[in-house]
Structures are given as structure tokens and as C-alpha cells.
Design a protein around this motif. Structure first.
Motif, PDB file in Angstrom:
ATOM      1  N   PRO A  75      43.587  35.785  31.062  1.00 33.63           N
ATOM      2  CA  PRO A  75      42.506  34.849  30.707  1.00 33.63           C
ATOM      3  C   PRO A  75      41.446  34.677  31.786  1.00 33.63           C
ATOM      4  CG  PRO A  75      44.604  33.972  29.970  1.00 33.63           C
ATOM      5  CD  PRO A  75      44.926  35.195  30.792  1.00 33.63           C
ATOM      6  N   ASN A  76      41.813  34.859  33.055  1.00 33.63           N
ATOM      7  CA  ASN A  76      40.788  34.734  34.101  1.00 33.63           C
ATOM      8  C   ASN A  76      39.766  35.861  34.051  1.00 33.63           C
ATOM      9  OD1 ASN A  76      42.911  36.504  35.010  1.00 33.63           O
ATOM     10  ND2 ASN A  76      42.182  36.303  37.110  1.00 33.63           N
ATOM     11  N   ASP A  77      40.013  36.888  33.223  1.00 36.44           N
ATOM     12  CA  ASP A  77      39.042  37.961  33.038  1.00 36.44           C
ATOM     13  C   ASP A  77      38.048  37.671  31.903  1.00 36.44           C
ATOM     14  OD1 ASP A  77      40.038  39.769  35.045  1.00 36.44           O
ATOM     15  OD2 ASP A  77      41.755  40.144  33.745  1.00 36.44           O
ATOM     16  N   ILE A  78      38.261  36.594  31.162  1.00 34.86           N
ATOM     17  CA  ILE A  78      37.381  36.281  30.031  1.00 34.86           C
ATOM     18  C   ILE A  78      35.917  36.118  30.468  1.00 34.86           C
ATOM     19  CG2 ILE A  78      36.827  34.493  28.322  1.00 34.86           C
ATOM     20  CD1 ILE A  78      39.864  34.184  27.856  1.00 34.86           C
ATOM     21  N   PRO A  79      35.615  35.361  31.540  1.00 31.23           N
ATOM     22  CA  PRO A  79      34.199  35.259  31.938  1.00 31.23           C
ATOM     23  C   PRO A  79      33.594  36.607  32.318  1.00 31.23           C
ATOM     24  CG  PRO A  79      35.489  33.509  32.952  1.00 31.23           C
ATOM     25  CD  PRO A  79      36.477  34.462  32.351  1.00 31.23           C
ATOM     26  N   MET A  80      34.381  37.461  32.953  1.00 31.71           N
ATOM     27  CA  MET A  80      33.896  38.795  33.323  1.00 31.71           C
ATOM     28  C   MET A  80      33.561  39.608  32.077  1.00 31.71           C
ATOM     29  SD  MET A  80      35.636  41.595  35.891  1.00 31.71           S
ATOM     30  CE  MET A  80      37.178  41.849  34.977  1.00 31.71           C
ATOM     31  N   GLY A  88      36.351  35.299  42.262  1.00 26.43           N
ATOM     32  CA  GLY A  88      34.900  35.262  42.382  1.00 26.43           C
ATOM     33  C   GLY A  88      34.393  34.510  43.593  1.00 26.43           C
ATOM     34  N   ALA A  89      35.299  33.852  44.313  1.00 24.35           N
ATOM     35  CA  ALA A  89      34.867  33.054  45.465  1.00 24.35           C
ATOM     36  C   ALA A  89      34.418  33.919  46.632  1.00 24.35           C
ATOM     37  CB  ALA A  89      35.996  32.134  45.925  1.00 24.35           C
ATOM     38  N   GLN A  90      34.955  35.137  46.741  1.00 28.07           N
ATOM     39  CA  GLN A  90      34.669  35.981  47.893  1.00 28.07           C
ATOM     40  C   GLN A  90      34.129  37.342  47.456  1.00 28.07           C
ATOM     41  OE1 GLN A  90      38.709  35.924  49.392  1.00 28.07           O
ATOM     42  NE2 GLN A  90      38.164  34.498  51.019  1.00 28.07           N
ATOM     43  N   VAL A  91      33.069  37.790  48.097  1.00 25.73           N
ATOM     44  CA  VAL A  91      32.621  39.175  47.979  1.00 25.73           C
ATOM     45  C   VAL A  91      32.901  39.830  49.325  1.00 25.73           C
ATOM     46  CG1 VAL A  91      30.697  40.755  47.574  1.00 25.73           C
ATOM     47  CG2 VAL A  91      30.860  38.614  46.267  1.00 25.73           C
ATOM     48  N   TYR A  92      33.695  40.889  49.286  1.00 19.19           N
ATOM     49  CA  TYR A  92      34.233  41.513  50.502  1.00 19.19           C
ATOM     50  C   TYR A  92      33.791  42.967  50.574  1.00 19.19           C
ATOM     51  CZ  TYR A  92      37.980  43.524  53.455  1.00 19.19           C
ATOM     52  OH  TYR A  92      38.716  44.192  54.415  1.00 19.19           O
ATOM     53  N   LEU A 147      31.304  39.008  52.838  1.00 14.98           N
ATOM     54  CA  LEU A 147      29.862  38.862  52.635  1.00 14.98           C
ATOM     55  C   LEU A 147      29.493  37.485  52.107  1.00 14.98           C
ATOM     56  CD1 LEU A 147      29.077  42.354  51.046  1.00 14.98           C
ATOM     57  CD2 LEU A 147      29.014  41.695  53.462  1.00 14.98           C
ATOM     58  N   THR A 148      30.282  36.976  51.178  1.00 18.82           N
ATOM     59  CA  THR A 148      30.059  35.622  50.666  1.00 18.82           C
ATOM     60  C   THR A 148      31.400  34.937  50.484  1.00 18.82           C
ATOM     61  OG1 THR A 148      30.154  36.239  48.316  1.00 18.82           O
ATOM     62  CG2 THR A 148      28.008  36.368  49.380  1.00 18.82           C
ATOM     63  N   SER A 149      31.396  33.629  50.562  1.00 19.19           N
ATOM     64  CA  SER A 149      32.624  32.873  50.339  1.00 19.19           C
ATOM     65  C   SER A 149      32.287  31.465  49.851  1.00 19.19           C
ATOM     66  CB  SER A 149      33.445  32.787  51.625  1.00 19.19           C
ATOM     67  OG  SER A 149      34.707  32.225  51.371  1.00 19.19           O
ATOM     68  N   VAL A 150      32.958  31.060  48.773  1.00 17.41           N
ATOM     69  CA  VAL A 150      32.780  29.732  48.193  1.00 17.41           C
ATOM     70  C   VAL A 150      34.081  28.963  48.382  1.00 17.41           C
ATOM     71  CG1 VAL A 150      32.341  28.430  46.073  1.00 17.41           C
ATOM     72  CG2 VAL A 150      31.161  30.598  46.475  1.00 17.41           C
ATOM     73  N   THR A 151      33.981  27.745  48.876  1.00 23.50           N
ATOM     74  CA  THR A 151      35.186  26.947  49.075  1.00 23.50           C
ATOM     75  C   THR A 151      35.280  25.821  48.041  1.00 23.50           C
ATOM     76  OG1 THR A 151      34.059  25.569  50.719  1.00 23.50           O
ATOM     77  CG2 THR A 151      35.355  27.434  51.543  1.00 23.50           C
ATOM     78  N   LEU A 167      34.116  24.115  40.289  1.00 25.75           N
ATOM     79  CA  LEU A 167      33.495  24.073  38.967  1.00 25.75           C
ATOM     80  C   LEU A 167      32.403  25.143  38.861  1.00 25.75           C
ATOM     81  CD1 LEU A 167      33.574  22.404  36.326  1.00 25.75           C
ATOM     82  CD2 LEU A 167      31.696  21.048  37.257  1.00 25.75           C
ATOM     83  N   GLY A 168      32.482  25.949  37.803  1.00 24.17           N
ATOM     84  CA  GLY A 168      31.482  26.984  37.574  1.00 24.17           C
ATOM     85  C   GLY A 168      31.796  28.322  38.206  1.00 24.17           C
ATOM     86  N   LEU A 169      32.850  28.381  39.013  1.00 27.13           N
ATOM     87  CA  LEU A 169      33.216  29.644  39.659  1.00 27.13           C
ATOM     88  C   LEU A 169      34.073  30.487  38.721  1.00 27.13           C
ATOM     89  CD1 LEU A 169      33.253  31.300  42.395  1.00 27.13           C
ATOM     90  CD2 LEU A 169      35.518  30.307  42.723  1.00 27.13           C
ATOM     91  N   SER A 170      33.816  31.786  38.675  1.00 27.83           N
ATOM     92  CA  SER A 170      34.632  32.700  37.886  1.00 27.83           C
ATOM     93  C   SER A 170      34.442  34.109  38.421  1.00 27.83           C
ATOM     94  CB  SER A 170      34.235  32.652  36.407  1.00 27.83           C
ATOM     95  OG  SER A 170      32.977  33.278  36.216  1.00 27.83           O
ATOM     96  N   LYS A 171      35.222  35.022  37.889  1.00 29.90           N
ATOM     97  CA  LYS A 171      35.025  36.428  38.242  1.00 29.90           C
ATOM     98  C   LYS A 171      33.612  36.890  37.889  1.00 29.90           C
ATOM     99  CE  LYS A 171      39.724  38.308  38.139  1.00 29.90           C
ATOM    100  NZ  LYS A 171      40.573  39.395  37.592  1.00 29.90           N
ATOM    101  N   ALA A 172      33.050  36.309  36.839  1.00 33.69           N
ATOM    102  CA  ALA A 172      31.696  36.698  36.434  1.00 33.69           C
ATOM    103  C   ALA A 172      30.668  36.338  37.500  1.00 33.69           C
ATOM    104  CB  ALA A 172      31.327  36.033  35.111  1.00 33.69           C
ATOM    105  N   THR A 173      30.799  35.174  38.115  1.00 37.29           N
ATOM    106  CA  THR A 173      29.818  34.778  39.129  1.00 37.29           C
ATOM    107  C   THR A 173      29.925  35.680  40.352  1.00 37.29           C
ATOM    108  OG1 THR A 173      31.347  33.066  39.946  1.00 37.29           O
ATOM    109  CG2 THR A 173      29.660  32.375  38.394  1.00 37.29           C
ATOM    110  N   GLY A 174      31.157  35.972  40.767  1.00 37.44           N
ATOM    111  CA  GLY A 174      31.336  36.871  41.907  1.00 37.44           C
ATOM    112  C   GLY A 174      30.868  38.280  41.608  1.00 37.44           C
TER     113      GLY A 174
END
Length: 270
Positions: free
Chosen positions: A222-227, A73-77, A85-89, A193-200
Motif C-alpha cells: 500500500p505504501n506504493d499507491i501514491p507512487m 520519500g523522506a530521503q533522496v540519496y 541530497l534531501t531529508s525530511v524529518t 503529513l503529505g510525505l509519500s514515495k511519490a513526493t520523494g
């Protein structure tokens, strides 16, 4: 011929263990099903834990030109434009503090980090086991090198603890500083903190003027749970982790048995 009316206008698919078969390919049946739903007006977004440098060769091989959500979720490509397009570090000082807290409980860990950017390297310690296929990595000798450039996430491994156990200990140790997720075999990650596939995915969907109500999501870990929590309908693969299956709206066949195509074909038939 009447164009089918789909109940979902956004198809979000995880990559490893979901869209990809175990040999890293996408079956012709799944390709055809995705082509059919996009022809019917839906958008397809790949949502993966892999950062862009470990994803774009797959997207190029698929002829995929849409948006992809990468790095948990950190990057939208934008695959068609080869543009980030977006990137969170991940704050490196915070990550170092979190890592120290985890190692107080676990002892020394094998480490890796995904550096930010279109060409960001994945740097790994000598004892870190890279098991995501023939993907490029750079070895580091001193831990200080881990923090020498902006990063999206840190990977951790323990010589004895299993992935679920390590992830749980890490969460208990640093849950108020960073997020910790288990994304696959040997892949436990420290995230902002707060980053997930759902946010991206929500950011990517907004660019397409689509919402959670428009979305069906497919995943296996499990990393798909927020999505799944964000999307209107979550579909777990037969090979999925038990924690994801427990929360899924539906369980399809495995990634080896065209699980995505099975569901999309049914939706196309109305």
C-alpha cells in the motif's frame, strides 16, 4: 544493431517484495534487464520505505550508483557519492501527540523510530518485532528516548491487531496530523503529513529532468499507491497487496519469478 526506443525513461522500483527476491538477492535476469534499459537510455531509481542506513548496503552490493528514494520519500540519496541530497524529518512533538491519540483507541503499542541522517539508528522498544532481516537496531528502555534525536518516521505494532486494521484505526485517529502507511508485514508507519514515495520520487525525477509522464513504477505494498498515482504506468507484482493490485495498470509475475524483468524485456522488444 538498433538501440531500442523505450516508452519510459524512468524505471522506479520498490525494493522488498519487488526488486529483491525473498532471500534478499536480485536475480541475474532482473539485473540484465535493468542493465539493458539503462543502456537504452533510461534511468533506474530505487524507491523504498527503508531509510538510508538500512538501504545502502544493498545498493553497494548491487553496484548501484544512481539516486535512491528512501524512508518512504523522506530521503533522496546519491548512492554513487554516498551522499544524502534531501531529508525530511517528522516533527517529534506532533508525532507524540499522534501516538497518544492512536493509543487511546488501540491501547499500548510497540514502537520504533528511524533516526535521521546517513548513520541514523533505528531504535526499537523491547516488544517491537523486527522482521526486515539482519538489520542493525538499538533497543531503548524509556519512551522518552524515542524523541531524543531527529527522526524520519515512527513504526507502530499492536500485539493483536493486524497491519491493515492497525493502519486504518491510526488513520482515522490522526489523519489530519500525520500520514499513516502500511509498508509490509508488521510494518505500519507514522510519517510527516503529505510525505509519500511519490513526493520523494518527484524530487529525484526533477534532478534527472524527468517527469511523471516518463515513469513506469513497480511495487507490492500500500505504501506504493501514491507512487502509482504519480507515475504514468504502475505495475504490481503478483505477490502485491490487494489494494495496490486494484489500482495498478498492470500485474506482472512475482518478485520470485522476475516480475520486473518480464515487463522490461517486453518493453525492450517494442
Amino acid at each position: 544493431m538498433t538501440t531500442p526506443v523505450l516508452p519510459y525513461r524512468l524505471i522506479a522500483t520498490d525494493l522488498d517484495g519487488t526488486l529483491l527476491r525473498d532471500d534478499g538477492s536480485v536475480s541475474e535476469r532482473t539485473r540484465a534487464a535493468l542493465a539493458a534499459v539503462t543502456a537504452a537510455g533510461a534511468a533506474h531509481i530505487i524507491v523504498t520505505g527503508r531509510a538510508v542506513p538500512w538501504t545502502r548496503h544493498i545498493l553497494d552490493s548491487l553496484g548501484y550508483e544512481g539516486l535512491a528514494v528512501c524512508a518512504q520519500g523522506a530521503q533522496v540519496y546519491h548512492a554513487g557519492e554516498h551522499r544524502l541530497l534531501t531529508s525530511v524529518t517528522l516533527d517529534r512533538r506532533l508525532a507524540a501527540v499522534a501516538l497518544a491519540k492512536i493509543e487511546t483507541e488501540t491501547g499500548p503499542l510497540a514502537l520504533a523510530a528511524s533516526r535521521d541522517g546517513l548513520d541514523g539508528e533505528v531504535v526499537v522498544s523491547a516488544d517491537y518485532r523486527v522482521n526486515e532481516g539482519p538489520l542493525p537496531v538499538a533497543r531503548f528502555n524509556h519512551r522518552d528516548e524515542l524523541w531524543s534525536a531527529p527522526i524520519n518516521k515512527v513504526y507502530i505494532q499492536h500485539p493483536e491487531l493486524g497491519d491493515d486494521a492497525l493502519a486504518e484505526i491510526a488513520r482515522q485517529s490522526v489523519g489530519n496530523l500525520v500520514d499513516v502507511v502500511m509498508a509490509g508485514e508488521g510494518v505500519v508507519e507514522i510519517l510527516p503529513l503529505g510525505l509519500s514515495k511519490a513526493t520523494g520520487l518527484s524530487l529525484a525525477a526533477r534532478r534527472l529532468k524527468l517527469t511523471a509522464a516518463d515513469t513506469i513504477a513497480f511495487g507490492d505494498m500500500p505504501n506504493d499507491i501514491p507512487m502509482f498515482g504519480w507515475a504514468a504506468h504502475g505495475v504490481a507484482m503478483a505477490n502485491a497487496h490487494s489494494s495496490l493490485k486494484a489500482l495498478a495498470d498492470e500485474i506482472t509475475t512475482s518478485n520470485e519469478d522476475d516480475g520486473i524483468a518480464v515487463v522490461l524485456e517486453r518493453l525492450l522488444q517494442g
